[in-house]
Every structure is written in C-alpha cells, then in structure tokens.
Design a protein around this motif. Structure first.
Motif, PDB file in Angstrom:
ATOM      1  N   ASN A   1       0.908  -1.321  -0.110  1.00  0.00           N
ATOM      2  CA  ASN A   1       0.097  -0.022  -0.077  1.00  0.00           C
ATOM      3  C   ASN A   1       1.102   1.148   0.182  1.00  0.00           C
ATOM      4  O   ASN A   1       0.373   2.323  -0.789  1.00  0.00           O
ATOM      5  CB  ASN A   1      -0.893   0.115   1.255  1.00  0.00           C
ATOM      6  N   ASP A   2       1.945   1.267   0.729  1.00  0.00           N
ATOM      7  CA  ASP A   2       2.785   2.349   0.972  1.00  0.00           C
ATOM      8  C   ASP A   2       3.253   2.697  -0.735  1.00  0.00           C
ATOM      9  O   ASP A   2       3.460   3.912  -0.992  1.00  0.00           O
ATOM     10  CB  ASP A   2       4.018   2.067   1.718  1.00  0.00           C
ATOM     11  N   ILE A   3       3.831   1.527  -1.278  1.00  0.00           N
ATOM     12  CA  ILE A   3       4.466   1.752  -2.530  1.00  0.00           C
ATOM     13  C   ILE A   3       3.423   2.338  -3.610  1.00  0.00           C
ATOM     14  O   ILE A   3       3.830   3.216  -4.181  1.00  0.00           O
ATOM     15  CB  ILE A   3       4.803   0.278  -3.187  1.00  0.00           C
ATOM     16  N   VAL A   4       2.092   2.047  -3.519  1.00  0.00           N
ATOM     17  CA  VAL A   4       1.032   2.191  -4.446  1.00  0.00           C
ATOM     18  C   VAL A   4       0.944   3.681  -4.191  1.00  0.00           C
ATOM     19  O   VAL A   4       0.733   4.661  -5.115  1.00  0.00           O
ATOM     20  CB  VAL A   4      -0.252   1.425  -4.170  1.00  0.00           C
ATOM     21  N   ILE A   5       0.617   3.996  -2.919  1.00  0.00           N
ATOM     22  CA  ILE A   5       0.728   5.689  -2.426  1.00  0.00           C
ATOM     23  C   ILE A   5       1.683   6.366  -3.029  1.00  0.00           C
ATOM     24  O   ILE A   5       1.454   7.524  -3.616  1.00  0.00           O
ATOM     25  CB  ILE A   5       0.405   5.731  -1.037  1.00  0.00           C
ATOM     26  N   LYS A   6       3.029   6.182  -2.882  1.00  0.00           N
ATOM     27  CA  LYS A   6       4.126   6.764  -3.164  1.00  0.00           C
ATOM     28  C   LYS A   6       4.239   7.025  -4.696  1.00  0.00           C
ATOM     29  O   LYS A   6       4.522   7.848  -5.242  1.00  0.00           O
ATOM     30  CB  LYS A   6       5.344   6.119  -2.779  1.00  0.00           C
ATOM     31  N   GLU A   7       4.012   5.834  -5.476  1.00  0.00           N
ATOM     32  CA  GLU A   7       4.168   5.879  -6.996  1.00  0.00           C
ATOM     33  C   GLU A   7       3.010   6.862  -7.358  1.00  0.00           C
ATOM     34  O   GLU A   7       2.941   7.624  -8.020  1.00  0.00           O
ATOM     35  CB  GLU A   7       3.969   4.425  -7.419  1.00  0.00           C
ATOM     36  N   LEU A   8       1.486   6.461  -7.038  1.00  0.00           N
ATOM     37  CA  LEU A   8       0.640   7.510  -7.438  1.00  0.00           C
ATOM     38  C   LEU A   8       0.817   9.006  -7.109  1.00  0.00           C
ATOM     39  O   LEU A   8       0.478   9.853  -7.913  1.00  0.00           O
ATOM     40  CB  LEU A   8      -0.834   7.057  -6.751  1.00  0.00           C
ATOM     41  N   SER A   9       1.477   9.271  -6.032  1.00  0.00           N
ATOM     42  CA  SER A   9       1.725  10.555  -5.736  1.00  0.00           C
ATOM     43  C   SER A   9       2.547  11.346  -6.686  1.00  0.00           C
ATOM     44  O   SER A   9       2.765  12.485  -6.624  1.00  0.00           O
ATOM     45  CB  SER A   9       1.964  10.573  -4.323  1.00  0.00           C
ATOM     46  N   GLU A  10       3.503  10.533  -7.375  1.00  0.00           N
ATOM     47  CA  GLU A  10       4.313  11.180  -8.253  1.00  0.00           C
ATOM     48  C   GLU A  10       3.696  11.301  -9.758  1.00  0.00           C
ATOM     49  O   GLU A  10       4.406  11.551 -10.877  1.00  0.00           O
ATOM     50  CB  GLU A  10       5.535  10.186  -8.268  1.00  0.00           C
ATOM     51  N   MET A  11       2.311  10.703  -9.813  1.00  0.00           N
ATOM     52  CA  MET A  11       1.840  10.618 -11.383  1.00  0.00           C
ATOM     53  C   MET A  11       0.857  11.501 -11.402  1.00  0.00           C
ATOM     54  O   MET A  11       0.166  12.069 -10.566  1.00  0.00           O
ATOM     55  CB  MET A  11       1.326   9.248 -11.521  1.00  0.00           C
TER      56      MET A  11
END
Length: 75
Positions: free
Chosen positions: A23-33
C-alpha cells in the motif's frame, strides 16, 4: 504439483503480511503521477510494472508475476 502449490501459498502469505508495504508503494507511486498518465494504457502499464518491480524487491519467497488494475477513480 504439490511443491508449486506450496510455494504459491508461501508467497501468498508473505504478500499478505507485506500488504502495508505494498500500500505504501502504491501511494508513493501514485503521488508522483498525474491523473492523465493513468488515463491511457501506457501509463497504467508503466504503473503496474513499477509496482511489480518494487514489490518483488521486498519479496523473500516467490515473486509477483503480474499486477492487475481492477478499478480506478480519477479526480
């Protein structure tokens, strides 16, 4: 075979234990897109591949072969 079923179960259990990291990876990746990047097929595939790579870096037992986008809400 039973061995591969057992390996799948071990990998599944590990992934479930690591769900907070996923979930942390998903949130971080989405925040950069940007939302537009996820509107097209190319952007979705890039996102899925980044997730797969990063989750596989965490995994000790088994690996993620495919990430699927099952739903999306863009605001």
């Amino acid at each position: 075979s039973d061995l591969s079923k057992e390996k799948l179960e071990v990998a599944k259990e590990e992934l479930e234990k690591r769900i907070f990291q996923v979930n942390d990876i998903v949130i971080k990746e989405l925040s950069e897109m940007k939302a537009e990047q996820l509107n097209d097929k190319k952007g979705k595939l890039e996102f899925e591949n980044k997730l797969k790579e990063q989750v596989n870096e965490l995994m000790q037992e088994g690996k993620v072969i495919q990430v699927y986008t099952t739903s999306s809400i863009l605001q």
